[in-house]
Design a protein around this motif. Structure first.
Motif, PDB file in Angstrom:
ATOM      1  N   MET A   2       0.818  -1.213   0.000  1.00  0.00           N
ATOM      2  CA  MET A   2       0.000   0.000   0.000  1.00  0.00           C
ATOM      3  C   MET A   2       0.855   1.268   0.000  1.00  0.00           C
ATOM      4  O   MET A   2       0.319   2.370  -0.097  1.00  0.00           O
ATOM      5  CB  MET A   2      -0.925   0.024   1.226  1.00  0.00           C
ATOM      6  CG  MET A   2      -1.975  -1.077   1.223  1.00  0.00           C
ATOM      7  SD  MET A   2      -3.076  -1.000  -0.213  1.00  0.00           S
ATOM      8  CE  MET A   2      -4.129   0.380   0.176  1.00  0.00           C
ATOM      9  N   THR A  18       6.574  -9.253  -6.312  1.00  0.00           N
ATOM     10  CA  THR A  18       5.938 -10.407  -6.964  1.00  0.00           C
ATOM     11  C   THR A  18       4.575 -10.056  -7.569  1.00  0.00           C
ATOM     12  O   THR A  18       3.832 -10.960  -7.976  1.00  0.00           O
ATOM     13  CB  THR A  18       5.789 -11.588  -5.969  1.00  0.00           C
ATOM     14  OG1 THR A  18       5.516 -11.080  -4.676  1.00  0.00           O
ATOM     15  CG2 THR A  18       7.034 -12.425  -5.908  1.00  0.00           C
ATOM     16  N   GLY A  47      -0.111 -12.978 -11.415  1.00  0.00           N
ATOM     17  CA  GLY A  47      -1.271 -13.819 -11.138  1.00  0.00           C
ATOM     18  C   GLY A  47      -1.402 -14.284  -9.696  1.00  0.00           C
ATOM     19  O   GLY A  47      -2.309 -15.048  -9.370  1.00  0.00           O
ATOM     20  N   LEU A  48      -0.504 -13.808  -8.819  1.00  0.00           N
ATOM     21  CA  LEU A  48      -0.545 -14.293  -7.428  1.00  0.00           C
ATOM     22  C   LEU A  48      -1.765 -13.765  -6.673  1.00  0.00           C
ATOM     23  O   LEU A  48      -2.403 -14.506  -5.903  1.00  0.00           O
ATOM     24  CB  LEU A  48       0.748 -13.866  -6.733  1.00  0.00           C
ATOM     25  CG  LEU A  48       1.054 -14.517  -5.393  1.00  0.00           C
ATOM     26  CD1 LEU A  48       0.968 -16.024  -5.482  1.00  0.00           C
ATOM     27  CD2 LEU A  48       2.440 -14.084  -4.925  1.00  0.00           C
ATOM     28  N   ARG A  90      -8.570  -4.235 -12.075  1.00  0.00           N
ATOM     29  CA  ARG A  90      -8.555  -5.198 -13.196  1.00  0.00           C
ATOM     30  C   ARG A  90      -8.851  -6.600 -12.678  1.00  0.00           C
ATOM     31  O   ARG A  90      -9.589  -7.368 -13.288  1.00  0.00           O
ATOM     32  CB  ARG A  90      -7.208  -5.154 -13.921  1.00  0.00           C
ATOM     33  CG  ARG A  90      -6.986  -3.874 -14.716  1.00  0.00           C
ATOM     34  CD  ARG A  90      -5.938  -4.064 -15.800  1.00  0.00           C
ATOM     35  NE  ARG A  90      -4.595  -4.290 -15.291  1.00  0.00           N
ATOM     36  CZ  ARG A  90      -3.749  -3.340 -14.900  1.00  0.00           C
ATOM     37  NH1 ARG A  90      -4.120  -2.074 -14.950  1.00  0.00           N
ATOM     38  NH2 ARG A  90      -2.546  -3.645 -14.477  1.00  0.00           N
ATOM     39  N   LEU A  91      -8.234  -6.923 -11.535  1.00  0.00           N
ATOM     40  CA  LEU A  91      -8.451  -8.252 -10.947  1.00  0.00           C
ATOM     41  C   LEU A  91      -9.920  -8.452 -10.576  1.00  0.00           C
ATOM     42  O   LEU A  91     -10.531  -9.474 -10.920  1.00  0.00           O
ATOM     43  CB  LEU A  91      -7.545  -8.406  -9.713  1.00  0.00           C
ATOM     44  CG  LEU A  91      -7.794  -9.607  -8.815  1.00  0.00           C
ATOM     45  CD1 LEU A  91      -7.607 -10.916  -9.584  1.00  0.00           C
ATOM     46  CD2 LEU A  91      -6.845  -9.586  -7.613  1.00  0.00           C
ATOM     47  N   TYR A  92     -10.500  -7.494  -9.879  1.00  0.00           N
ATOM     48  CA  TYR A  92     -11.886  -7.664  -9.417  1.00  0.00           C
ATOM     49  C   TYR A  92     -12.859  -7.743 -10.602  1.00  0.00           C
ATOM     50  O   TYR A  92     -13.790  -8.549 -10.592  1.00  0.00           O
ATOM     51  CB  TYR A  92     -12.280  -6.526  -8.466  1.00  0.00           C
ATOM     52  CG  TYR A  92     -11.425  -6.461  -7.216  1.00  0.00           C
ATOM     53  CD1 TYR A  92     -11.006  -7.625  -6.571  1.00  0.00           C
ATOM     54  CD2 TYR A  92     -11.008  -5.239  -6.678  1.00  0.00           C
ATOM     55  CE1 TYR A  92     -10.204  -7.569  -5.434  1.00  0.00           C
ATOM     56  CE2 TYR A  92     -10.215  -5.181  -5.539  1.00  0.00           C
ATOM     57  CZ  TYR A  92      -9.815  -6.343  -4.933  1.00  0.00           C
ATOM     58  OH  TYR A  92      -9.019  -6.293  -3.810  1.00  0.00           O
TER      59      TYR A  92
HETATM   60  C1  LIG Z   1      -4.097  -5.879  -6.211  1.00  0.00           C
HETATM   61  C2  LIG Z   1      -3.073  -6.979  -6.042  1.00  0.00           C
HETATM   62  C3  LIG Z   1      -3.382  -7.785  -4.795  1.00  0.00           C
HETATM   63  C4  LIG Z   1      -3.161  -7.915  -7.263  1.00  0.00           C
HETATM   64  O1  LIG Z   1      -2.195  -8.945  -7.156  1.00  0.00           O
HETATM   65  P1  LIG Z   1      -1.201  -9.273  -8.388  1.00  0.00           P
HETATM   66  O2  LIG Z   1      -0.566 -10.560  -8.086  1.00  0.00           O
HETATM   67  O3  LIG Z   1      -0.341  -8.081  -8.607  1.00  0.00           O
HETATM   68  O4  LIG Z   1      -2.207  -9.321  -9.607  1.00  0.00           O
HETATM   69  P2  LIG Z   1      -3.047 -10.472 -10.365  1.00  0.00           P
HETATM   70  O5  LIG Z   1      -3.065 -11.752  -9.662  1.00  0.00           O
HETATM   71  O6  LIG Z   1      -4.365  -9.836 -10.676  1.00  0.00           O
HETATM   72  O7  LIG Z   1      -2.231 -10.607 -11.656  1.00  0.00           O
HETATM   73  C5  LIG Z   1      -2.057  -9.442 -12.414  1.00  0.00           C
HETATM   74  C6  LIG Z   1      -1.315  -9.645 -13.675  1.00  0.00           C
HETATM   75  O8  LIG Z   1      -0.684 -10.911 -13.778  1.00  0.00           O
HETATM   76  C7  LIG Z   1      -0.962 -11.438 -15.058  1.00  0.00           C
HETATM   77  N1  LIG Z   1      -1.070 -12.894 -14.880  1.00  0.00           N
HETATM   78  C8  LIG Z   1      -2.161 -13.602 -14.533  1.00  0.00           C
HETATM   79  N2  LIG Z   1      -1.852 -14.907 -14.482  1.00  0.00           N
HETATM   80  C9  LIG Z   1      -0.545 -15.005 -14.783  1.00  0.00           C
HETATM   81  C10 LIG Z   1       0.367 -16.076 -14.908  1.00  0.00           C
HETATM   82  N3  LIG Z   1      -0.042 -17.345 -14.658  1.00  0.00           N
HETATM   83  N4  LIG Z   1       1.634 -15.803 -15.218  1.00  0.00           N
HETATM   84  C11 LIG Z   1       2.049 -14.539 -15.454  1.00  0.00           C
HETATM   85  N5  LIG Z   1       1.234 -13.479 -15.354  1.00  0.00           N
HETATM   86  C12 LIG Z   1      -0.035 -13.714 -15.018  1.00  0.00           C
HETATM   87  C13 LIG Z   1      -2.268 -10.851 -15.485  1.00  0.00           C
HETATM   88  O9  LIG Z   1      -2.319 -10.735 -16.876  1.00  0.00           O
HETATM   89  C14 LIG Z   1      -2.267  -9.510 -14.812  1.00  0.00           C
HETATM   90  O10 LIG Z   1      -1.713  -8.500 -15.625  1.00  0.00           O
HETATM   91  P3  LIG Z   1      -2.223  -6.990 -15.516  1.00  0.00           P
HETATM   92  O11 LIG Z   1      -2.679  -6.687 -14.115  1.00  0.00           O
HETATM   93  O12 LIG Z   1      -1.027  -6.195 -15.888  1.00  0.00           O
HETATM   94  O13 LIG Z   1      -3.334  -6.889 -16.466  1.00  0.00           O
HETATM   95  C15 LIG Z   1      -1.623  -6.401  -5.956  1.00  0.00           C
HETATM   96  O14 LIG Z   1      -1.303  -5.774  -7.181  1.00  0.00           O
HETATM   97  C16 LIG Z   1      -1.426  -5.443  -4.808  1.00  0.00           C
HETATM   98  O15 LIG Z   1      -1.103  -5.867  -3.705  1.00  0.00           O
HETATM   99  N6  LIG Z   1      -1.589  -4.135  -5.051  1.00  0.00           N
HETATM  100  C17 LIG Z   1      -1.346  -3.098  -4.060  1.00  0.00           C
HETATM  101  C18 LIG Z   1      -2.285  -3.204  -2.885  1.00  0.00           C
HETATM  102  C19 LIG Z   1      -3.733  -3.178  -3.297  1.00  0.00           C
HETATM  103  O16 LIG Z   1      -4.151  -2.337  -4.084  1.00  0.00           O
HETATM  104  N7  LIG Z   1      -4.516  -4.097  -2.719  1.00  0.00           N
HETATM  105  C20 LIG Z   1      -5.937  -4.167  -2.960  1.00  0.00           C
HETATM  106  C21 LIG Z   1      -6.619  -3.186  -2.078  1.00  0.00           C
HETATM  107  S1  LIG Z   1      -8.358  -3.232  -2.332  1.00  0.00           S
END
Ligand SMILES: CC(C)(COP(=O)(O)OP(=O)(O)OC[C@H]1O[C@@H](n2cnc3c(N)ncnc32)[C@H](O)[C@@H]1OP(=O)(O)O)[C@@H](O)C(=O)NCCC(=O)NCCS
Length: 190
Positions: free
Chosen positions: A35, A121, A125-126, A156-158
């Motif tokens: 964050m 990380t 996709g995590l 985007r995830l949601y």
């Molecule tokens: C929001 C959050 C939890 C998402 O987790 P993440 O691991 O980064 O994201 P995702 O699992 O959605 O994966 C995202 C990307 O991985 C890619 N992806 C998905 N599966 C994959 C795979 N098997 N291999 C490689 N890449 C992959 C997707 O295409 C996606 O790309 P894009 O976001 O650029 O379009 C993270 O970014 C985060 O902690 N953000 C900051 C804190 C935050 O905002 N938390 C939520 C508060 S409500």
């Protein structure tokens, strides 16, 4: 000289409250880092996360990397009358939605309270994997969450997982930022 390789995700697992307690400062640090909050926020959040563990329906999923470090965390619990977030969201729904619709969302839902992946990380996709694992065992007919407005990876995830608008540009007490409340039915399809 070549840069050290980034740590790889090793496992995504559901933790009991005791198991999370043993890794709590580390898990909260992932949240604070993701964050972009100041490091002192870790000590402030630990008692809050601890208190949430005793709520009905509490579930937590943690991702560990190949060094056995926490690289992502998500948790939530059953929303209920009297909880701060529930009352805030209820107020917004009763102001903006037909009463029947508000009841449909609030009668039996899982609140997704936190979901964070360490910046090292993110983008592989995590976050999706943590969220899917968490929702697979989450109690309730619906899941609700709040997230700051704006085009973010979280959005985007949601959206990818089928979350729809419940409230937009909503202000929680004490926070000037506009938030969206998003929700969807449970279970989440595989
Ligand atoms: C929001 C959050 C939890 C998402 O987790 P993440 O691991 O980064 O994201 P995702 O699992 O959605 O994966 C995202 C990307 O991985 C890619 N992806 C998905 N599966 C994959 C795979 N098997 N291999 C490689 N890449 C992959 C997707 O295409 C996606 O790309 P894009 O976001 O650029 O379009 C993270 O970014 C985060 O902690 N953000 C900051 C804190 C935050 O905002 N938390 C939520 C508060 S409500």
């Amino acid at each position: 000289m070549t840069a050290a390789p980034s740590p790889r995700c090793e496992r995504v697992v559901e933790l009991s409250a005791d198991e999370l307690r043993a890794r709590l400062p580390e898990a909260v640090r992932v949240y604070v880092t993701a964050m972009g909050y100041p490091t002192w926020a870790t000590q402030q959040r630990i008692p809050i996360w601890s208190a949430h563990m005793s709520r009905a329906g509490w579930r937590c999923v943690v991702a560990f990397n190949d060094r056995d470090e926490v690289s992502g965390v998500g948790y939530g619990y059953s929303g209920a009358t009297g909880q701060w977030w529930h009352e805030q969201v209820r107020r917004g729904m009763l102001e903006r939605l037909p009463q029947q619709r508000a009841h449909e969302w609030l009668d039996d839902y899982f609140e997704l309270t936190e979901l964070h992946v360490h910046p090292d990380t993110q983008g592989h996709g995590l976050g999706e994997s943590i969220l899917r694992t968490l929702l697979a065992s989450a109690p309730g007919a619906k899941v609700l969450l709040s997230t700051p407005e704006g085009p973010t990876r979280a959005w985007r995830l949601y959206r990818r997982l089928g979350f729809v608008d419940v409230l937009r540009d909503y202000r929680f007490s004490g926070d000037p930022r506009p938030f969206a409340v998003l929700g969807r039915d449970l279970p989440l399809e595989a």
